[in-house]
Design a protein around this motif. Structure first.
Motif, PDB file in Angstrom:
ATOM      1  N   LEU A   1       0.803  -1.226   0.000  1.00  0.00           N
ATOM      2  CA  LEU A   1       0.000   0.000   0.000  1.00  0.00           C
ATOM      3  C   LEU A   1       0.836   1.277   0.000  1.00  0.00           C
ATOM      4  CD1 LEU A   1      -3.067  -0.849   2.314  1.00  0.00           C
ATOM      5  CD2 LEU A   1      -2.887  -0.914  -0.180  1.00  0.00           C
ATOM      6  N   GLY A   2       2.139   1.176  -0.328  1.00  0.00           N
ATOM      7  CA  GLY A   2       2.935   2.398  -0.497  1.00  0.00           C
ATOM      8  C   GLY A   2       3.544   2.917   0.788  1.00  0.00           C
ATOM      9  N   GLY A   3       3.308   4.223   1.078  1.00  0.00           N
ATOM     10  CA  GLY A   3       3.944   4.893   2.213  1.00  0.00           C
ATOM     11  C   GLY A   3       3.269   4.585   3.539  1.00  0.00           C
ATOM     12  N   THR A   4       3.729   5.249   4.592  1.00  0.00           N
ATOM     13  CA  THR A   4       3.235   4.973   5.947  1.00  0.00           C
ATOM     14  C   THR A   4       2.396   6.154   6.414  1.00  0.00           C
ATOM     15  OG1 THR A   4       5.318   3.804   6.310  1.00  0.00           O
ATOM     16  CG2 THR A   4       3.933   4.144   8.234  1.00  0.00           C
ATOM     17  N   GLU A   5       1.146   6.227   5.979  1.00  0.00           N
ATOM     18  CA  GLU A   5       0.275   7.343   6.333  1.00  0.00           C
ATOM     19  C   GLU A   5      -0.801   6.855   7.301  1.00  0.00           C
ATOM     20  OE1 GLU A   5      -2.199  11.002   4.259  1.00  0.00           O
ATOM     21  OE2 GLU A   5      -0.773   9.819   3.104  1.00  0.00           O
ATOM     22  N   ILE A   6      -0.517   7.016   8.590  1.00  0.00           N
ATOM     23  CA  ILE A   6      -1.363   6.450   9.635  1.00  0.00           C
ATOM     24  C   ILE A   6      -2.450   7.415  10.112  1.00  0.00           C
ATOM     25  CG2 ILE A   6       0.149   7.178  11.531  1.00  0.00           C
ATOM     26  CD1 ILE A   6      -0.405   4.520  12.896  1.00  0.00           C
ATOM     27  N   LEU A   7      -2.288   8.698   9.816  1.00  0.00           N
ATOM     28  CA  LEU A   7      -3.200   9.700  10.374  1.00  0.00           C
ATOM     29  C   LEU A   7      -4.639   9.526   9.881  1.00  0.00           C
ATOM     30  CD1 LEU A   7      -2.915  12.123  12.324  1.00  0.00           C
ATOM     31  CD2 LEU A   7      -2.757  13.589  10.316  1.00  0.00           C
ATOM     32  N   GLU A   8      -4.828   9.309   8.576  1.00  0.00           N
ATOM     33  CA  GLU A   8      -6.176   9.235   8.016  1.00  0.00           C
ATOM     34  C   GLU A   8      -6.967   8.030   8.520  1.00  0.00           C
ATOM     35  OE1 GLU A   8      -7.722  11.678   6.454  1.00  0.00           O
ATOM     36  OE2 GLU A   8      -5.870  12.762   6.852  1.00  0.00           O
ATOM     37  N   PRO A   9      -6.385   6.807   8.554  1.00  0.00           N
ATOM     38  CA  PRO A   9      -7.159   5.698   9.124  1.00  0.00           C
ATOM     39  C   PRO A   9      -7.524   5.906  10.586  1.00  0.00           C
ATOM     40  CG  PRO A   9      -4.899   5.021   8.647  1.00  0.00           C
ATOM     41  CD  PRO A   9      -5.108   6.332   7.993  1.00  0.00           C
ATOM     42  N   LEU A  10      -6.619   6.551  11.355  1.00  0.00           N
ATOM     43  CA  LEU A  10      -6.955   6.847  12.755  1.00  0.00           C
ATOM     44  C   LEU A  10      -8.145   7.802  12.833  1.00  0.00           C
ATOM     45  CD1 LEU A  10      -3.458   7.253  14.474  1.00  0.00           C
ATOM     46  CD2 LEU A  10      -5.183   5.507  14.978  1.00  0.00           C
ATOM     47  N   LYS A  11      -8.146   8.818  11.986  1.00  0.00           N
ATOM     48  CA  LYS A  11      -9.276   9.754  11.981  1.00  0.00           C
ATOM     49  C   LYS A  11     -10.580   9.021  11.663  1.00  0.00           C
ATOM     50  CE  LYS A  11      -6.793  14.000  10.637  1.00  0.00           C
ATOM     51  NZ  LYS A  11      -6.569  14.982   9.538  1.00  0.00           N
ATOM     52  N   HIS A  12     -10.528   8.084  10.703  1.00  0.00           N
ATOM     53  CA  HIS A  12     -11.735   7.339  10.339  1.00  0.00           C
ATOM     54  C   HIS A  12     -12.210   6.458  11.497  1.00  0.00           C
ATOM     55  CE1 HIS A  12     -14.195   4.181   8.388  1.00  0.00           C
ATOM     56  NE2 HIS A  12     -14.563   5.179   7.592  1.00  0.00           N
ATOM     57  N   ILE A  13     -11.263   5.796  12.159  1.00  0.00           N
ATOM     58  CA  ILE A  13     -11.628   4.945  13.307  1.00  0.00           C
ATOM     59  C   ILE A  13     -12.297   5.773  14.395  1.00  0.00           C
ATOM     60  CG2 ILE A  13     -10.651   3.590  15.214  1.00  0.00           C
ATOM     61  CD1 ILE A  13      -8.501   2.636  13.148  1.00  0.00           C
ATOM     62  N   TYR A  14     -11.720   6.931  14.701  1.00  0.00           N
ATOM     63  CA  TYR A  14     -12.275   7.766  15.766  1.00  0.00           C
ATOM     64  C   TYR A  14     -13.608   8.398  15.371  1.00  0.00           C
ATOM     65  CZ  TYR A  14      -7.702   7.321  18.016  1.00  0.00           C
ATOM     66  OH  TYR A  14      -6.566   6.833  18.608  1.00  0.00           O
ATOM     67  N   SER A  15     -13.874   8.483  14.065  1.00  0.00           N
ATOM     68  CA  SER A  15     -15.154   9.052  13.620  1.00  0.00           C
ATOM     69  C   SER A  15     -16.306   8.057  13.784  1.00  0.00           C
ATOM     70  CB  SER A  15     -15.065   9.484  12.151  1.00  0.00           C
ATOM     71  OG  SER A  15     -15.032   8.354  11.287  1.00  0.00           O
ATOM     72  N   GLN A  16     -15.969   6.771  13.970  1.00  0.00           N
ATOM     73  CA  GLN A  16     -17.007   5.752  14.145  1.00  0.00           C
ATOM     74  C   GLN A  16     -17.553   5.812  15.578  1.00  0.00           C
ATOM     75  OE1 GLN A  16     -17.874   3.548  11.422  1.00  0.00           O
ATOM     76  NE2 GLN A  16     -16.671   5.168  10.474  1.00  0.00           N
ATOM     77  N   PRO A  17     -18.875   5.801  15.738  1.00  0.00           N
ATOM     78  CA  PRO A  17     -19.430   5.852  17.093  1.00  0.00           C
ATOM     79  C   PRO A  17     -19.051   4.611  17.901  1.00  0.00           C
ATOM     80  CG  PRO A  17     -21.149   5.403  15.480  1.00  0.00           C
ATOM     81  CD  PRO A  17     -19.918   5.737  14.707  1.00  0.00           C
ATOM     82  N   CYS A  18     -18.767   4.806  19.166  1.00  0.00           N
ATOM     83  CA  CYS A  18     -18.456   3.677  20.043  1.00  0.00           C
ATOM     84  C   CYS A  18     -19.719   2.837  20.264  1.00  0.00           C
ATOM     85  CB  CYS A  18     -17.905   4.168  21.383  1.00  0.00           C
ATOM     86  SG  CYS A  18     -16.263   4.915  21.256  1.00  0.00           S
ATOM     87  N   ILE A  19     -19.533   1.541  20.465  1.00  0.00           N
ATOM     88  CA  ILE A  19     -20.645   0.618  20.698  1.00  0.00           C
ATOM     89  C   ILE A  19     -20.923   0.580  22.204  1.00  0.00           C
ATOM     90  CG2 ILE A  19     -21.437  -1.759  20.421  1.00  0.00           C
ATOM     91  CD1 ILE A  19     -19.339  -1.957  18.116  1.00  0.00           C
ATOM     92  N   PRO A  20     -22.169   0.811  22.614  1.00  0.00           N
ATOM     93  CA  PRO A  20     -22.479   0.819  24.061  1.00  0.00           C
ATOM     94  C   PRO A  20     -22.039  -0.473  24.743  1.00  0.00           C
ATOM     95  CG  PRO A  20     -24.354   1.623  22.781  1.00  0.00           C
ATOM     96  CD  PRO A  20     -23.355   1.107  21.796  1.00  0.00           C
ATOM     97  N   ASN A  21     -21.421  -0.308  25.907  1.00  0.00           N
ATOM     98  CA  ASN A  21     -20.978  -1.434  26.753  1.00  0.00           C
ATOM     99  C   ASN A  21     -19.920  -2.312  26.075  1.00  0.00           C
ATOM    100  OD1 ASN A  21     -22.892  -0.704  28.798  1.00  0.00           O
ATOM    101  ND2 ASN A  21     -24.481  -1.686  27.541  1.00  0.00           N
ATOM    102  N   GLN A  22     -19.246  -1.769  25.062  1.00  0.00           N
ATOM    103  CA  GLN A  22     -18.159  -2.493  24.390  1.00  0.00           C
ATOM    104  C   GLN A  22     -16.933  -1.575  24.344  1.00  0.00           C
ATOM    105  OE1 GLN A  22     -18.379  -5.627  23.464  1.00  0.00           O
ATOM    106  NE2 GLN A  22     -20.583  -5.999  23.464  1.00  0.00           N
ATOM    107  N   PRO A  23     -16.136  -1.551  25.404  1.00  0.00           N
ATOM    108  CA  PRO A  23     -14.985  -0.637  25.449  1.00  0.00           C
ATOM    109  C   PRO A  23     -14.069  -0.835  24.235  1.00  0.00           C
ATOM    110  CG  PRO A  23     -15.288  -1.748  27.564  1.00  0.00           C
ATOM    111  CD  PRO A  23     -16.218  -2.405  26.602  1.00  0.00           C
ATOM    112  N   ARG A  24     -13.690   0.262  23.599  1.00  0.00           N
ATOM    113  CA  ARG A  24     -12.868   0.184  22.380  1.00  0.00           C
ATOM    114  C   ARG A  24     -11.401  -0.019  22.748  1.00  0.00           C
ATOM    115  NH1 ARG A  24     -13.931   4.669  17.971  1.00  0.00           N
ATOM    116  NH2 ARG A  24     -15.648   3.244  17.509  1.00  0.00           N
TER     117      ARG A  24
END
Length: 790
Positions: A363-386
């Motif tokens: 997948l080319g270079g090491t660009e970790i910022l964008e996937p982290l932003k996408h993960i954090y944009s997902q709502p947490c699931i109740p009673n399921q600690p992330r």
């Protein structure tokens, strides 16, 4: 024409750096490191030598000096721009000057400039830093001397400028390294291990509380130098009080005493052995081209990406039913297996494993910022600690930006990070875990990734420690100021460090008490430590410098969060003041030394020489080198779609070295077929068995299981007791095999075995004792029923 003898760069330029000497002094769990860099100008013109090199990301650099002939110059810490201007002014006026500065994007990269080194002259640069040693799972203390600096990928549009690094393959590094260590502790030093050849450990006294060890001659620069130090007794909570600097004003950090608390929480066994049955597990895997390099130099088949695939298999088999999960992978772009986290069951596990099995470092270079932003944009699931697990070789340029994002989202998850291979950024890996309330692991040399990752999964499955508070009971007239950020995570057997400034004096009791309170699994707990307020002897200013480094890092993080606001400027000013006062480097300051006593003005234009750092040839850049069959002199380079990677000065000799490696292994043949390629090694028997386990925890009696056990289907089916269910029989056989043949890898399969035992208990099967006896006879083992836990 330039004489090309002596030490040369890859571009056939002389290298003024001749040798690096490192002396390490370890006192209990704190290390002082002194590096001496010896330069010599063998050219006929004055030089400026620039060396960009790695240091541990959490080191407190506290001394920088230069010796030219009989002249010794000690550098001062100044605001970075002021220091740069003073350096430039000195060079332009013909003076000698030395500049040491930390990268603004990543605190584990430093740049050392040696200016106006006249022809024939030598200079010795002394660099000193102090650092806390991390506690490993086996209670060893880890020290790492970074020797490898791989290229750092800088995403387009990210903050900060590129780090200018001159890199060459490890085999072409033109200077030498010597390394010695002295270890002392109140407890006996039992052993010192390393990923590099060492001379034998020498104890210095009969109590064996002091010892020395040296790196064997001929270090190849193909790896970081890692030491694991073991003391005979387990680590104990301690408090060290250090007197303030006599020349500093009382009431300031350097003028007052500072206390360093080392806390090792002990949790109830019932809590440690319990495993949560809920949680959202998000696995983020680096698939940049550099992950295609080998895990170590002795096994070319085991690449970083293949080891990561095997690790994901173990993780997905060990996650309890009732949890949720998703797998992301990233390079220059990112992918996810599911649009959002899904419930863990047989169907979703199988779907995920099919896709994991096809994952490559493509997948080319090491660009970790964008996937982290996408993960954090997902709502947490109740009673399921992330719980976020990040696997990367750490070749990231925008380190502070990434860590800042994790900190902003620290309230919604815990982050467990894994640095894979030589040269992984300690600033990134430690920063992710620290700000994410998780735990960091480094996998280097011959380390297996799986046991370290499974230990972190065990941490993630334990209840989170919450409501942590630290309270002090001190004599009247003595007050305390916290210098460390609040403790946000605590794990069994892992050290938590607290730095505090003690102000005032008391004529009363010379003892203090600190109490750490927290809640674990709904039960309030506390640990108390009584300590003497009498300052320790012979610590110098080590504790003060570590405390200053801790406070500087916290203030830098706060400044970054409010950079655009008025408060950002005030935070930066505070960092500069603290850095200058303590003599500890920061992102906004630099060490500057000018030889003002040099009477002769150095004549002629300066020639710049970049001193190269070693990088791992096959895991430093996602590039493919091929030779044209029609025109063998034509060399083609595929950088994986990474035009941004222009900050690395690569050399023709590097490419030639790669081609030489290829030709030695027959890879230069243009007409090679699949039959010519090396065969992949057979799958590890443990992973073969694990891959057959169902999400519920059971195994199925089929030919694949028989083959994994080294038997035929008939041999496996025949001894089964008549009243025993086939799946129960298969699961008991698998557990016997694990206990009988793979106890040395128990950390890797322990959690999935617990799932199997839970499943067996739920079946309420009969004839279990008879089945265990029959299974032992079949497999040639002697595993007791109680040992299996059923």
């Amino acid at each position: 024409m330039m004489d090309c003898c002596g030490l040369l760069t890859a571009q056939k330029e002389p290298v003024p750096l001749k040798s690096v000497e490192v002396e390490l002094e370890v006192r209990d769990h704190v290390a002082t490191v002194v590096s001496t860099l010896n330069y010599e100008n063998k050219e006929d013109k004055p030089l400026e030598a620039v060396f960009v090199f790695p240091l541990p990301g959490d080191a407190a650099v506290c001394h920088f000096s230069a010796k030219i002939g009989q002249t010794h110059i000690v550098a001062e810490v100044k605001e970075k721009q002021e220091a740069r201007e003073e350096y430039d002014d000195a060079l332009s006026s013909g003076q000698q000057a030395f500049l040491l500065e930390e990268s603004e994007q990543s605190p584990d990269i430093f740049s050392l400039s040696v200016g106006s080194l006249p022809p024939g002259e030598s200079a010795s640069i002394r660099l000193e830093y102090v650092i806390e040693l991390a506690v490993q799972a086996d209670e060893g203390l880890r020290f790492c001397l970074p020797a490898v600096l791989n290229p750092r990928y800088q995403p387009q549009g990210s903050e900060g400028g590129n780090v200018q690094v001159t890199s060459v393959p490890a085999s072409l590094v033109p200077y030498s390294l010597s390394f010695s260590a002295r270890v002392s502790s109140p407890r006996p030093v039992s052993k010192v291990e390393s990923n590099c050849p060492l001379d034998p450990l020498q104890h210095l006294n009969t109590e064996q509380t002091q010892a020395t060890v040296k790196l064997a001659a001929g270090h190849k620069f193909d790896r970081d130098v890692e030491l694991l130090i073991y003391y005979k007794d387990a680590h104990q909570p301690t408090a060290v009080v250090e007197a303030g600097q006599a020349s500093s004003k009382p009431g300031t950090l350097m003028g007052d005493p500072v206390v360093m608390l080392s806390l090792y929480p002990e949790f109830p066994q019932a809590v440690i052995s319990s495993v949560a049955s809920c949680g959202e597990f998000v696995f983020l895997l680096d698939r940049s081209g550099s992950m295609d390099g080998p895990m170590n130099n002795s096994d070319s088949h085991q690449t970083c990406i293949s080891s990561a695939r095997d690790t994901l298999l173990l993780l997905l088999k060990s996650v309890p039913l009732g949890c949720y999960f998703n797998i992301y992978s990233f390079g220059s772009s990112y992918e996810h297996i599911f649009p959002k986290s899904v419930e863990y069951n047989q169907q979703t596990m199988e779907e995920a494993l099919k896709k994991v099995d096809k994952m490559e470092a493509d997948l080319g270079g090491t660009e970790i910022l964008e996937p982290l932003k996408h993960i954090y944009s997902q709502p947490c699931i109740p009673n399921q600690p992330r719980q976020l697990f990040v696997f990367t070789d750490g070749e990231v340029g925008n380190t502070k930006e990434v860590i800042n994002l994790v900190k902003q989202n620290s309230g919604s998850h815990r982050c467990f990070s894994f640095g894979i291979g030589e040269g992984a950024s300690s600033a990134l890996i430690n920063g992710l875990a620290k700000e994410g309330g998780g735990h960091a692991q480094f996998i280097t040399g011959t380390d297996r990734m799986q046991p370290k990752v499974m230990q972190s999964l065990r941490f993630a499955l334990q209840p989170a420690v919450v409501d942590i508070s630290v309270t002090w009971d001190l004599p009247k007239g003595v007050s305390v100021t916290a210098l460390s950020p609040p403790i946000t995570a605590m794990f069994q057997g892992q050290r938590s460090l607290v730095y505090s400034q003690l102000t005032g004096q008391s004529s009363e009791a010379s003892e203090g008490c600190v109490t750490v309170k927290y809640s674990l699994a709904g039960h309030p707990s506390q640990n108390q430590l009584h300590f003497s307020l009498r300052p320790a002897e012979d610590t110098g200013l080590t504790v003060h410098r570590l405390a200053a480094r801790t406070l500087i890092r916290s203030l830098e993080m706060e400044q970054r969060e409010c950079e655009e606001e008025e408060d950002g400027g005030a935070k930066k000013k505070k960092v500069v003041e603290l850095s200058v006062q303590s003599g500890v480097s920061s992102a906004f300051t630099a060490f500057i030394a000018v030889n003002k006593g040099h009477s002769e003005v150095i004549q002629g234009p300066l020639v710049r020489r970049n001193v190269p750092t070693p990088m791992m040839m096959c895991c430093s850049m996602p590039m493919c080198l091929t030779m044209s069959c029609d025109a063998p002199e034509m060399l083609m380079m595929d950088c994986g779609g990474m035009p941004e990677f222009d900050q690395i000065n690569c050399s023709v000799e590097m490419y030639e070295a790669a081609l030489n490696v290829n030709s030695r292994f027959g890879a230069s043949s243009c007409g090679s077929s699949d039959a010519d390629l090396p065969k992949q090694p057979p799958r590890d028997p443990l992973l073969q068995l694990v891959s057959l386990q169902k999400a519920t925890g059971c195994w199925v009696l089929d030919p694949d299981l028989a083959a994994a056990l080294g038997k035929t289907s008939e041999e496996v089916e025949k001894p089964k007791p008549a009243s025993v269910n086939q799946d129960v029989w298969a699961t008991i056989l698998a557990l016997i095999w694990l206990h009988g043949f793979k106890m040395d890898a128990q950390e890797e399969w322990e959690l999935l075995a617990m799932k199997a035992v839970s499943w067996l208990r739920a079946q309420k099967a009969s004839c279990v004792k008879e089945s265990v006896e029959a299974g032992n006879a079949l497999l040639g083992c002697n595993v007791q029923k109680d040992a299996l836990g059923i």
